[in-house]
Design an enzyme around this catalytic site. Structure first.
Site, PDB file in Angstrom:
ATOM      1  N   TYR A 211      -7.030  20.695   1.857  1.00 23.81           N
ATOM      2  CA  TYR A 211      -6.400  19.939   2.941  1.00 23.81           C
ATOM      3  C   TYR A 211      -6.540  20.674   4.269  1.00 23.81           C
ATOM      4  CZ  TYR A 211      -3.138  17.220   5.644  1.00 23.81           C
ATOM      5  OH  TYR A 211      -2.581  16.419   6.616  1.00 23.81           O
TER       6      TYR A 211
ATOM      7  N   LYS B 253      -5.686   1.919  10.326  1.00 27.98           N
ATOM      8  CA  LYS B 253      -6.979   2.252  10.897  1.00 27.98           C
ATOM      9  C   LYS B 253      -8.039   2.399   9.809  1.00 27.98           C
ATOM     10  CE  LYS B 253      -4.418   5.231  10.659  1.00 27.98           C
ATOM     11  NZ  LYS B 253      -3.373   5.423   9.630  1.00 27.98           N
TER      12      LYS B 253
ATOM     13  N   ALA C  38       0.822  -1.206   0.000  1.00 22.11           N
ATOM     14  CA  ALA C  38       0.000   0.000   0.000  1.00 22.11           C
ATOM     15  C   ALA C  38       0.854   1.254   0.000  1.00 22.11           C
ATOM     16  CB  ALA C  38      -0.916  -0.004   1.220  1.00 22.11           C
ATOM     17  N   ASP C  39       0.234   2.355  -0.426  1.00 20.86           N
ATOM     18  CA  ASP C  39       0.948   3.624  -0.537  1.00 20.86           C
ATOM     19  C   ASP C  39       1.459   4.112   0.815  1.00 20.86           C
ATOM     20  OD1 ASP C  39       1.753   5.948  -2.188  1.00 20.86           O
ATOM     21  OD2 ASP C  39       0.295   7.024  -0.956  1.00 20.86           O
TER      22      ASP C  39
ATOM     23  N   ARG D  88       0.386  -9.297  -4.126  1.00 20.21           N
ATOM     24  CA  ARG D  88      -0.278 -10.066  -5.170  1.00 20.21           C
ATOM     25  C   ARG D  88       0.390  -9.853  -6.530  1.00 20.21           C
ATOM     26  NH1 ARG D  88      -4.562 -12.279  -2.959  1.00 20.21           N
ATOM     27  NH2 ARG D  88      -5.555 -11.321  -1.157  1.00 20.21           N
TER      28      ARG D  88
ATOM     29  N   ASP E 285     -11.614   6.554   5.852  1.00 21.10           N
ATOM     30  CA  ASP E 285     -10.273   6.988   5.479  1.00 21.10           C
ATOM     31  C   ASP E 285      -9.784   8.180   6.288  1.00 21.10           C
ATOM     32  OD1 ASP E 285      -8.408   8.563   3.120  1.00 21.10           O
ATOM     33  OD2 ASP E 285      -8.111   6.420   3.425  1.00 21.10           O
TER      34      ASP E 285
ATOM     35  N   HIS F 231      -8.834  -5.098   6.434  1.00 25.43           N
ATOM     36  CA  HIS F 231      -8.076  -5.035   7.687  1.00 25.43           C
ATOM     37  C   HIS F 231      -8.452  -6.159   8.640  1.00 25.43           C
ATOM     38  CE1 HIS F 231      -7.168  -0.424   7.305  1.00 25.43           C
ATOM     39  NE2 HIS F 231      -6.523  -1.161   6.422  1.00 25.43           N
TER      40      HIS F 231
END
Length: 341
Positions: A239, A103, A19-20, A44, A183, A85
Protein backbone atom coordinates in the site's frame (compact mmCIF):
# COMPACT_ATOMS: atom_id res chain seq x y z
CA UNK A 1 -40.35 20.23 -5.16
CA UNK A 2 -40.19 24.02 -4.94
CA UNK A 3 -37.05 26.08 -5.50
CA UNK A 4 -37.28 27.29 -1.90
CA UNK A 5 -37.06 23.73 -0.59
CA UNK A 6 -34.20 22.93 -2.95
CA UNK A 7 -32.18 25.85 -1.62
CA UNK A 8 -32.90 25.53 2.10
CA UNK A 9 -33.58 21.84 2.81
CA UNK A 10 -31.19 18.92 3.11
CA UNK A 11 -30.26 17.21 -0.13
CA UNK A 12 -32.46 14.12 -0.48
CA UNK A 13 -30.23 11.33 -1.75
CA UNK A 14 -30.83 7.97 -3.39
CA UNK A 15 -28.04 5.41 -3.82
CA UNK A 16 -27.71 3.23 -6.93
CA UNK A 17 -25.94 0.08 -5.77
CA UNK A 18 -24.54 -1.54 -2.64
CA UNK A 19 -20.84 -1.15 -3.41
CA UNK A 20 -18.15 -1.56 -0.78
CA UNK A 21 -17.08 2.10 -0.91
CA UNK A 22 -20.68 3.13 -0.19
CA UNK A 23 -20.82 0.81 2.82
CA UNK A 24 -17.42 1.72 4.25
CA UNK A 25 -17.15 5.44 3.60
CA UNK A 26 -19.96 7.31 1.86
CA UNK A 27 -23.05 6.07 3.71
CA UNK A 28 -21.51 6.51 7.20
CA UNK A 29 -20.71 10.12 6.19
CA UNK A 30 -24.16 10.56 4.69
CA UNK A 31 -26.07 9.52 7.80
CA UNK A 32 -24.06 12.03 9.87
CA UNK A 33 -24.32 14.87 7.35
CA UNK A 34 -26.30 18.01 8.22
CA UNK A 35 -26.48 18.77 4.49
CA UNK A 36 -27.95 15.54 3.10
CA UNK A 37 -30.28 12.71 4.05
CA UNK A 38 -30.55 9.16 2.77
CA UNK A 39 -33.96 8.45 1.26
CA UNK A 40 -33.54 5.14 -0.55
CA UNK A 41 -31.03 2.52 -1.67
CA UNK A 42 -31.51 0.48 -4.84
CA UNK A 43 -29.87 -2.85 -5.55
CA UNK A 44 -30.17 -6.06 -7.53
CA UNK A 45 -30.03 -8.32 -4.48
CA UNK A 46 -33.05 -7.54 -2.23
CA UNK A 47 -31.42 -9.13 0.83
CA UNK A 48 -28.23 -7.08 0.47
CA UNK A 49 -30.20 -3.90 -0.19
CA UNK A 50 -32.26 -4.51 2.93
CA UNK A 51 -29.09 -4.98 5.00
CA UNK A 52 -27.83 -1.61 3.76
CA UNK A 53 -31.00 0.20 4.77
CA UNK A 54 -31.11 -1.58 8.14
CA UNK A 55 -27.59 -0.30 8.81
CA UNK A 56 -27.91 3.23 7.39
CA UNK A 57 -31.60 4.04 7.02
CA UNK A 58 -33.68 4.82 3.98
CA UNK A 59 -36.05 2.62 2.02
CA UNK A 60 -34.86 -0.48 0.09
CA UNK A 61 -35.79 -0.35 -3.60
CA UNK A 62 -35.72 -3.32 -5.96
CA UNK A 63 -34.01 -2.06 -9.12
CA UNK A 64 -32.26 1.15 -10.15
CA UNK A 65 -34.96 2.46 -12.47
CA UNK A 66 -37.56 2.36 -9.72
CA UNK A 67 -35.36 4.53 -7.54
CA UNK A 68 -34.90 7.05 -10.35
CA UNK A 69 -38.69 7.33 -10.66
CA UNK A 70 -39.09 8.49 -7.05
CA UNK A 71 -40.23 12.10 -6.66
CA UNK A 72 -38.82 12.34 -3.12
CA UNK A 73 -35.21 12.14 -4.32
CA UNK A 74 -33.25 15.20 -5.48
CA UNK A 75 -29.90 13.59 -6.15
CA UNK A 76 -28.31 10.22 -6.80
CA UNK A 77 -25.00 8.73 -5.70
CA UNK A 78 -23.54 6.18 -8.16
CA UNK A 79 -20.95 3.84 -6.56
CA UNK A 80 -21.29 0.99 -9.06
CA UNK A 81 -18.42 -0.74 -10.91
CA UNK A 82 -16.44 1.65 -13.10
CA UNK A 83 -17.83 0.34 -16.36
CA UNK A 84 -21.37 1.26 -15.29
CA UNK A 85 -20.67 4.82 -14.09
CA UNK A 86 -21.41 6.63 -17.34
CA UNK A 87 -24.52 4.61 -18.12
CA UNK A 88 -26.25 5.18 -14.80
CA UNK A 89 -25.03 8.75 -14.42
CA UNK A 90 -26.77 9.52 -17.71
CA UNK A 91 -29.94 7.67 -16.70
CA UNK A 92 -30.03 9.65 -13.45
CA UNK A 93 -29.49 12.97 -15.23
CA UNK A 94 -32.26 12.23 -17.71
CA UNK A 95 -34.51 11.41 -14.76
CA UNK A 96 -33.89 14.95 -13.47
CA UNK A 97 -31.53 14.02 -10.64
CA UNK A 98 -28.29 15.67 -9.60
CA UNK A 99 -25.45 13.14 -9.63
CA UNK A 100 -22.38 12.30 -7.58
CA UNK A 101 -20.55 9.45 -9.32
CA UNK A 102 -17.51 7.49 -8.25
CA UNK A 103 -14.39 8.03 -10.24
CA UNK A 104 -13.75 7.95 -13.11
CA UNK A 105 -17.02 9.16 -14.62
CA UNK A 106 -16.46 7.76 -18.08
CA UNK A 107 -14.06 5.46 -19.98
CA UNK A 108 -13.19 8.05 -22.65
CA UNK A 109 -12.79 11.81 -23.06
CA UNK A 110 -15.58 11.86 -25.62
CA UNK A 111 -18.04 10.21 -23.26
CA UNK A 112 -17.06 12.38 -20.30
CA UNK A 113 -17.45 15.53 -22.39
CA UNK A 114 -20.88 14.42 -23.59
CA UNK A 115 -22.11 13.80 -20.04
CA UNK A 116 -20.71 17.06 -18.69
CA UNK A 117 -22.47 18.94 -21.49
CA UNK A 118 -25.68 17.01 -20.87
CA UNK A 119 -25.69 17.95 -17.18
CA UNK A 120 -25.10 21.61 -18.03
CA UNK A 121 -27.91 21.61 -20.59
CA UNK A 122 -30.32 20.17 -18.02
CA UNK A 123 -29.24 22.55 -15.26
CA UNK A 124 -28.08 19.66 -13.07
CA UNK A 125 -24.95 19.10 -11.02
CA UNK A 126 -22.67 16.23 -12.10
CA UNK A 127 -19.79 15.66 -9.68
CA UNK A 128 -16.98 13.09 -9.90
CA UNK A 129 -16.03 11.85 -6.42
CA UNK A 130 -12.33 12.65 -6.17
CA UNK A 131 -12.82 13.32 -2.48
CA UNK A 132 -9.15 14.10 -1.77
CA UNK A 133 -9.45 17.40 -3.67
CA UNK A 134 -11.41 18.90 -0.77
CA UNK A 135 -9.02 17.82 1.96
CA UNK A 136 -7.16 20.57 3.79
CA UNK A 137 -3.77 18.90 3.30
CA UNK A 138 -3.94 19.70 -0.42
CA UNK A 139 -5.04 23.27 0.32
CA UNK A 140 -1.98 23.60 2.57
CA UNK A 141 0.35 22.10 -0.04
CA UNK A 142 -0.98 24.40 -2.76
CA UNK A 143 -0.57 27.38 -0.45
CA UNK A 144 3.05 26.49 0.29
CA UNK A 145 3.73 26.09 -3.42
CA UNK A 146 2.07 29.41 -4.29
CA UNK A 147 4.06 31.20 -1.59
CA UNK A 148 7.37 29.97 -2.98
CA UNK A 149 8.16 27.59 -0.12
CA UNK A 150 9.92 25.20 -2.54
CA UNK A 151 10.76 27.65 -5.31
CA UNK A 152 9.68 26.71 -8.82
CA UNK A 153 7.91 23.37 -9.18
CA UNK A 154 10.09 21.00 -11.21
CA UNK A 155 8.50 17.59 -10.75
CA UNK A 156 5.53 15.82 -9.22
CA UNK A 157 5.80 12.20 -8.13
CA UNK A 158 2.51 10.51 -7.31
CA UNK A 159 1.88 6.87 -6.43
CA UNK A 160 -1.14 4.84 -5.45
CA UNK A 161 -0.89 1.11 -4.93
CA UNK A 162 -2.91 -1.52 -3.08
CA UNK A 163 -2.34 -5.23 -2.38
CA UNK A 164 -3.62 -7.84 -4.86
CA UNK A 165 -7.38 -8.30 -5.06
CA UNK A 166 -8.91 -11.77 -4.62
CA UNK A 167 -9.95 -13.71 -7.70
CA UNK A 168 -13.44 -12.73 -8.80
CA UNK A 169 -13.18 -9.19 -7.38
CA UNK A 170 -15.28 -6.79 -9.46
CA UNK A 171 -12.22 -4.57 -9.95
CA UNK A 172 -10.58 -7.36 -11.94
CA UNK A 173 -13.45 -7.85 -14.39
CA UNK A 174 -12.72 -6.24 -17.79
CA UNK A 175 -16.39 -6.21 -18.79
CA UNK A 176 -17.13 -3.96 -15.79
CA UNK A 177 -14.30 -1.51 -16.46
CA UNK A 178 -11.93 -3.16 -14.00
CA UNK A 179 -8.19 -2.62 -13.85
CA UNK A 180 -5.57 -0.66 -11.95
CA UNK A 181 -5.69 2.42 -14.19
CA UNK A 182 -9.39 3.02 -13.54
CA UNK A 183 -9.33 1.96 -9.91
CA UNK A 184 -6.16 3.57 -8.52
CA UNK A 185 -4.25 5.13 -11.43
CA UNK A 186 -6.83 7.86 -11.86
CA UNK A 187 -5.81 9.34 -8.48
CA UNK A 188 -2.20 10.23 -9.39
CA UNK A 189 -3.47 11.54 -12.74
CA UNK A 190 -5.96 13.79 -10.95
CA UNK A 191 -3.20 14.97 -8.60
CA UNK A 192 -1.11 15.91 -11.63
CA UNK A 193 -4.03 17.95 -12.99
CA UNK A 194 -4.45 19.66 -9.64
CA UNK A 195 -0.84 20.75 -9.24
CA UNK A 196 0.41 21.07 -12.83
CA UNK A 197 -2.69 22.54 -14.44
CA UNK A 198 -5.02 21.60 -17.32
CA UNK A 199 -2.27 21.63 -19.95
CA UNK A 200 -0.59 18.51 -18.57
CA UNK A 201 -0.26 15.65 -21.06
CA UNK A 202 0.96 12.05 -21.09
CA UNK A 203 4.22 11.52 -23.03
CA UNK A 204 4.88 7.92 -22.03
CA UNK A 205 3.07 5.07 -20.28
CA UNK A 206 3.13 1.35 -19.63
CA UNK A 207 0.39 -0.95 -18.34
CA UNK A 208 1.03 -4.49 -17.08
CA UNK A 209 -1.74 -6.93 -17.98
CA UNK A 210 -2.57 -10.25 -16.41
CA UNK A 211 -5.73 -12.24 -17.03
CA UNK A 212 -7.12 -9.67 -19.47
CA UNK A 213 -6.96 -6.72 -17.06
CA UNK A 214 -4.25 -4.20 -16.19
CA UNK A 215 -2.80 -4.89 -12.73
CA UNK A 216 -0.39 -1.95 -12.58
CA UNK A 217 1.37 0.71 -14.56
CA UNK A 218 3.33 3.93 -14.80
CA UNK A 219 3.12 7.17 -16.73
CA UNK A 220 5.32 10.16 -17.53
CA UNK A 221 3.68 13.56 -18.04
CA UNK A 222 4.80 17.07 -18.86
CA UNK A 223 3.16 20.46 -18.52
CA UNK A 224 3.45 23.92 -20.12
CA UNK A 225 4.80 25.29 -16.80
CA UNK A 226 8.00 23.35 -17.43
CA UNK A 227 7.42 20.66 -14.83
CA UNK A 228 7.09 16.92 -15.28
CA UNK A 229 5.26 14.16 -13.43
CA UNK A 230 6.16 10.54 -12.74
CA UNK A 231 3.19 8.40 -11.75
CA UNK A 232 3.00 4.82 -10.51
CA UNK A 233 -0.03 2.72 -9.62
CA UNK A 234 -1.14 -0.85 -9.18
CA UNK A 235 -3.31 -3.45 -7.54
CA UNK A 236 -0.36 -5.81 -7.16
CA UNK A 237 1.91 -4.18 -4.56
CA UNK A 238 2.24 -2.88 -1.02
CA UNK A 239 0.00 0.00 0.00
CA UNK A 240 1.20 3.48 -0.99
CA UNK A 241 -0.82 6.68 -1.52
CA UNK A 242 1.75 9.47 -1.74
CA UNK A 243 2.33 12.71 -3.62
CA UNK A 244 5.62 14.66 -3.68
CA UNK A 245 6.10 18.16 -5.09
CA UNK A 246 9.78 18.70 -5.87
CA UNK A 247 10.82 22.27 -6.43
CA UNK A 248 13.98 24.24 -7.19
CA UNK A 249 14.63 24.90 -3.49
CA UNK A 250 12.69 22.22 -1.61
CA UNK A 251 10.08 19.48 -1.44
CA UNK A 252 6.54 19.01 -0.14
CA UNK A 253 5.48 15.45 0.69
CA UNK A 254 1.96 14.17 1.37
CA UNK A 255 2.37 10.57 2.61
CA UNK A 256 -1.39 9.84 2.56
CA UNK A 257 -2.42 12.09 -0.30
CA UNK A 258 -5.65 10.33 -1.32
CA UNK A 259 -6.90 8.33 1.66
CA UNK A 260 -6.10 10.15 4.92
CA UNK A 261 -7.94 8.52 7.86
CA UNK A 262 -10.92 10.68 8.87
CA UNK A 263 -10.12 10.38 12.58
CA UNK A 264 -6.39 11.17 12.53
CA UNK A 265 -4.35 14.24 11.55
CA UNK A 266 -2.77 14.28 8.10
CA UNK A 267 0.91 15.14 7.81
CA UNK A 268 2.48 17.46 5.23
CA UNK A 269 6.28 17.43 5.20
CA UNK A 270 8.13 20.51 4.00
CA UNK A 271 11.87 20.56 3.24
CA UNK A 272 13.61 23.74 2.17
CA UNK A 273 16.73 25.83 2.50
CA UNK A 274 15.79 26.78 6.03
CA UNK A 275 15.41 23.22 7.25
CA UNK A 276 12.38 20.96 7.40
CA UNK A 277 9.06 20.77 9.23
CA UNK A 278 6.18 18.34 9.65
CA UNK A 279 2.89 20.21 9.47
CA UNK A 280 -0.16 18.57 11.03
CA UNK A 281 -3.58 19.01 9.41
CA UNK A 282 -6.59 18.42 11.72
CA UNK A 283 -8.65 15.27 11.11
CA UNK A 284 -11.17 15.65 8.31
CA UNK A 285 -13.70 13.27 6.82
CA UNK A 286 -13.25 14.04 3.14
CA UNK A 287 -16.42 12.14 2.24
CA UNK A 288 -18.38 14.49 4.49
CA UNK A 289 -16.65 17.40 2.77
CA UNK A 290 -17.80 16.08 -0.62
CA UNK A 291 -21.41 15.86 0.61
CA UNK A 292 -21.30 19.49 1.76
CA UNK A 293 -19.82 20.55 -1.59
CA UNK A 294 -22.51 18.62 -3.45
CA UNK A 295 -25.31 20.14 -1.39
CA UNK A 296 -23.88 23.66 -1.78
CA UNK A 297 -23.65 23.15 -5.53
CA UNK A 298 -27.26 21.94 -5.81
CA UNK A 299 -28.87 24.39 -3.39
CA UNK A 300 -26.88 27.54 -4.00
CA UNK A 301 -24.93 27.03 -7.22
CA UNK A 302 -21.54 27.11 -5.49
CA UNK A 303 -18.96 25.86 -8.05
CA UNK A 304 -17.27 22.57 -7.19
CA UNK A 305 -13.78 21.36 -8.20
CA UNK A 306 -15.41 17.97 -8.80
CA UNK A 307 -17.33 19.07 -11.91
CA UNK A 308 -16.93 20.47 -15.38
CA UNK A 309 -13.77 20.69 -17.47
CA UNK A 310 -11.45 18.88 -15.00
CA UNK A 311 -13.68 15.81 -15.31
CA UNK A 312 -13.17 15.85 -19.06
CA UNK A 313 -9.43 16.49 -18.75
CA UNK A 314 -9.04 13.49 -16.42
CA UNK A 315 -10.80 11.25 -18.94
CA UNK A 316 -8.47 12.60 -21.64
CA UNK A 317 -5.43 11.62 -19.56
CA UNK A 318 -6.82 8.11 -19.08
CA UNK A 319 -7.22 7.90 -22.87
CA UNK A 320 -3.63 9.06 -23.33
CA UNK A 321 -2.22 6.48 -20.91
CA UNK A 322 -3.97 3.68 -22.78
CA UNK A 323 -2.85 5.06 -26.14
CA UNK A 324 0.79 5.43 -25.05
CA UNK A 325 1.00 1.99 -23.46
CA UNK A 326 1.93 -0.93 -25.72
CA UNK A 327 -1.16 -3.11 -26.02
CA UNK A 328 -0.54 -6.80 -25.26
CA UNK A 329 -2.64 -9.55 -26.78
CA UNK A 330 -4.81 -9.89 -23.67
CA UNK A 331 -5.60 -6.19 -23.27
CA UNK A 332 -9.39 -5.76 -23.03
CA UNK A 333 -11.51 -3.77 -25.40
CA UNK A 334 -14.08 -1.22 -24.18
CA UNK A 335 -16.53 -2.68 -21.63
CA UNK A 336 -19.65 -4.21 -23.17
CA UNK A 337 -21.94 -2.29 -20.83
CA UNK A 338 -25.27 -3.31 -22.28
CA UNK A 339 -24.37 -6.94 -21.80
CA UNK A 340 -23.87 -6.64 -18.06
CA UNK A 341 -26.82 -4.45 -17.06
Amino acid sequence: MTEKRRRTGRLRVGVLGCADIARRRMLPALVRSPDAELIAVAGRDPAKTRRFTEAFGGVPVDGYERLLERADIDAVYVPQPTGLHAHWAERALRAGKHVLVEKPLAPTEREADRLVRLAASLGLALLENFMFLGHAQHTLARGLLANGAIGELRELTAEFGVPPRPDGDVRLQPALGGGALNDVGCYPLRAALLHLGPGVRVVGASLRYDGGVDRGGAALLDAPVGATARLGFGMDRSYTASCVLWGSTGRITLPRAYTPPPDRPALVRWEGRGGSRELSVPPQDQFATVLTSWADRVRDGVPSPLEGEPVVRLAALLDQVRHRSPAPGDAPSAPAIEGVL
